[in-house]
Design a protein around this motif. Sequence first.
Motif, PDB file in Angstrom:
ATOM      1  N   ASP B  96      48.832  38.162  31.675  1.00 46.01           N
ATOM      2  CA  ASP B  96      49.850  38.986  31.775  1.00 46.01           C
ATOM      3  C   ASP B  96      49.891  39.216  33.195  1.00 46.01           C
ATOM      4  O   ASP B  96      48.720  39.304  33.682  1.00 46.01           O
ATOM      5  CB  ASP B  96      49.477  39.496  30.954  1.00 46.01           C
ATOM      6  N   VAL B  99      48.269  44.225  34.839  1.00 52.03           N
ATOM      7  CA  VAL B  99      46.776  43.796  34.257  1.00 52.03           C
ATOM      8  C   VAL B  99      46.338  45.613  34.846  1.00 52.03           C
ATOM      9  O   VAL B  99      46.656  45.418  36.288  1.00 52.03           O
ATOM     10  CB  VAL B  99      46.521  43.150  34.387  1.00 52.03           C
ATOM     11  N   PRO B 100      45.732  46.383  34.513  1.00 49.94           N
ATOM     12  CA  PRO B 100      45.539  47.792  34.969  1.00 49.94           C
ATOM     13  C   PRO B 100      44.399  46.846  36.142  1.00 49.94           C
ATOM     14  O   PRO B 100      43.914  46.615  36.101  1.00 49.94           O
ATOM     15  CB  PRO B 100      45.830  48.630  34.646  1.00 49.94           C
ATOM     16  N   GLU B 101      44.629  47.825  37.105  1.00 46.13           N
ATOM     17  CA  GLU B 101      43.595  47.684  38.118  1.00 46.13           C
ATOM     18  C   GLU B 101      43.548  46.773  38.783  1.00 46.13           C
ATOM     19  O   GLU B 101      42.121  45.690  38.931  1.00 46.13           O
ATOM     20  CB  GLU B 101      41.807  47.609  37.397  1.00 46.13           C
ATOM     21  N   ARG B 102      44.357  45.751  38.506  1.00 46.85           N
ATOM     22  CA  ARG B 102      44.782  44.239  39.381  1.00 46.85           C
ATOM     23  C   ARG B 102      45.764  44.156  39.712  1.00 46.85           C
ATOM     24  O   ARG B 102      46.657  43.953  39.086  1.00 46.85           O
ATOM     25  CB  ARG B 102      43.687  43.253  38.324  1.00 46.85           C
ATOM     26  N   ILE B 107      45.279  38.408  40.671  1.00 51.57           N
ATOM     27  CA  ILE B 107      45.878  36.799  39.930  1.00 51.57           C
ATOM     28  C   ILE B 107      46.788  35.806  40.232  1.00 51.57           C
ATOM     29  O   ILE B 107      45.918  35.013  39.865  1.00 51.57           O
ATOM     30  CB  ILE B 107      47.242  37.427  38.587  1.00 51.57           C
ATOM     31  N   LEU B 110      43.794  33.857  41.880  1.00 54.57           N
ATOM     32  CA  LEU B 110      42.787  34.083  40.651  1.00 54.57           C
ATOM     33  C   LEU B 110      43.513  32.279  39.616  1.00 54.57           C
ATOM     34  O   LEU B 110      42.449  31.554  39.827  1.00 54.57           O
ATOM     35  CB  LEU B 110      42.251  34.475  39.753  1.00 54.57           C
TER      36      LEU B 110
END
Lengths: 328, 328
Positions: B96, B99-102, B107, B110
């Motif tokens: 997903d 995502v909050p704080e990211r 993403i 990563l």
Amino acid sequence: MVGIREVAEAAGVSVATVSQVVTGKRPVSASTRARVEEVIARLGYFPHPAASQMRGGRTGMIALVVPNLANPFYPLVADGMQDVFAPRDLLLTVTDSNVPERSAVTIYRLLSRRVDAMVVAQFGLDEPSLAALREAGVPFVGLGQAPPGGGDFVHTDDVGGFREVVSHLVGRGRRRIAFLGGEEPAIPTRQRLEGYRAALAAAEVPARTDDVHFAEFTREGGRAGATILLDRKDPPDAIAAANDLIAIGVLDAARALGLRVPGDVAVTGYDDIDAASLVNPPLTTVENPAREIGRACARLLLERLDGEAPDVARAVALSHRLIIRESS
Amino acid sequence: MVGIREVAEAAGVSVATVSQVVTGKRPVSASTRARVEEVIARLGYFPHPAASQMRGGRTGMIALVVPNLANPFYPLVADGMQDVFAPRDLLLTVTDSNVPERSAVTIYRLLSRRVDAMVVAQFGLDEPSLAALREAGVPFVGLGQAPPGGGDFVHTDDVGGFREVVSHLVGRGRRRIAFLGGEEPAIPTRQRLEGYRAALAAAEVPARTDDVHFAEFTREGGRAGATILLDRKDPPDAIAAANDLIAIGVLDAARALGLRVPGDVAVTGYDDIDAASLVNPPLTTVENPAREIGRACARLLLERLDGEAPDVARAVALSHRLIIRESS
DNA sequence: ACGATGGGACAAAACCTTTTGTGCGCCTCG
DNA sequence: CGAGGCGCACAAAAGGTTTTGTCCCATCGT
């Protein structure tokens, strides 16, 4: 593909120093750190995950393994997990273990060395996979059931929840209440069946073996199962389904057979997924706190990863809530 | 953690030979192969993924990145992808991106060195992430829209599909048709809005700017947006929502305001998710062949990975289907 | 019978980090 | 002023595989 070597060279330091700046596992003088960080930012360097992992490090990934991605219950759980993982810079991935042409064992194998930890829903179905996990040293948490052989898990009181919803049906005057389960060996199925039997026993309603039927945990499974239960001479006057997806399938079947819900047959589900309140009629069901379940799983896992967890298996129990709507 | 070295020793061959037996990239005599395979089976050896990856090899993982895991459209797509990937022993994981704080960039970062390829839905929202992917050399396919800057993608004719559903509303005599979109910058929103305008223009129905509203691609977004559209002096007599989730939110809002659907206001959705036929009243919507979309994405990706793809961007178009139900 | 050919196994390098022991230089304390 | 200590950076090894060049032996052809 800029590597640590380029960074070291550009900053005029050794690769070891760069590594220490990145990981922070040893002190680096402020001036050196600043210089290295500047270069890292400029070059857009970040460590190659595979290489980091090799040297005994972590992966930074957590897997959530679910039996059926299409079950809307799991995204909610995933959301809750994200709440805990995101601030820690852990990446959550979701994998469907129910893939044709591939056994669950294969999936655990593949996953076990790529993730730091796993949350596993419904592994009861095959035990060899657990052996693979344990051997690989990957911490895992059971979602909804205790891992066979021991381990942390988060669960709700399925026995009690199902007892409540069946008692509710009894209280509405139903006497021929059928149970439409998921796959028979799955733990949730067994527990919910146990709750069903307990409720009938408590109400002194006789239990008929031909009123218990198993199907897949899907809408289609529910449709097929309900058709068998309802399309006979002496059909039940209520069906308690093992989850909402199945219950929705029951509604399909009832409609196809020209039966009215709840007039001819009452229907209940379990989980309170979004769709439960949307169907016609809205489903009586039991709400599981999905988000909170996800958070609890994540927290248990994190404690294991941090080595802060005691060396015993822990169980977290969360409470459910009966939601009465029009289908009963 | 049995390694290739143990296997080699136990079989009395070199590690290179074991590797060749496993990967099959060079011929090995039948007798040696049999001996090695026996040992592998007995010891339960399989290559450490990180180590394999290091030596330039593949990961064996494919990522599907979605903006919202709770949108039931994506699991169907994932299923279709599995059809193609499972036989090839590729593991699909779903992530997903919302995502909050990211940030999305994080993403992609990563993910980019952990997977062989990615299918990305709705990356239109931030372009830097794409740069990261391209730089990492990870093949990717756009789901539903062309990747900004070029690349393969699979899409349906959203403009045409939305034109059809809006024309259908016109045909039913509606004259004040509002558009309730998803996030404004998202490509699907733009295309569906374009279809909406085209349909109105074709029917010579005047378009009112205050009948166009944007919201999140969620049920809650739809509820909030519809409340704004409907709760005024001069409300529209139809709302064409940019997807089913939003449309379901519109139904919530209508119910809360005491409006009847389709009596007071007609409602249409888009995607034909499972819930679309379950709500009350069942939604008129446009079906996208989710499973087929998944398969197409997977095939495009596989060709890239196998190096069989031409060096130009390819677009696969799949057809939609208008499904008329009772909400209009 | 000898040389050429080729199949099949092996040794070693390469992939990119992290970690640990070592050494250097500077500061401080006696 | 000298010695001990400490803060910092560095060099080198390790982690598990794949890949490539090499070498050996057996077979085949002449």
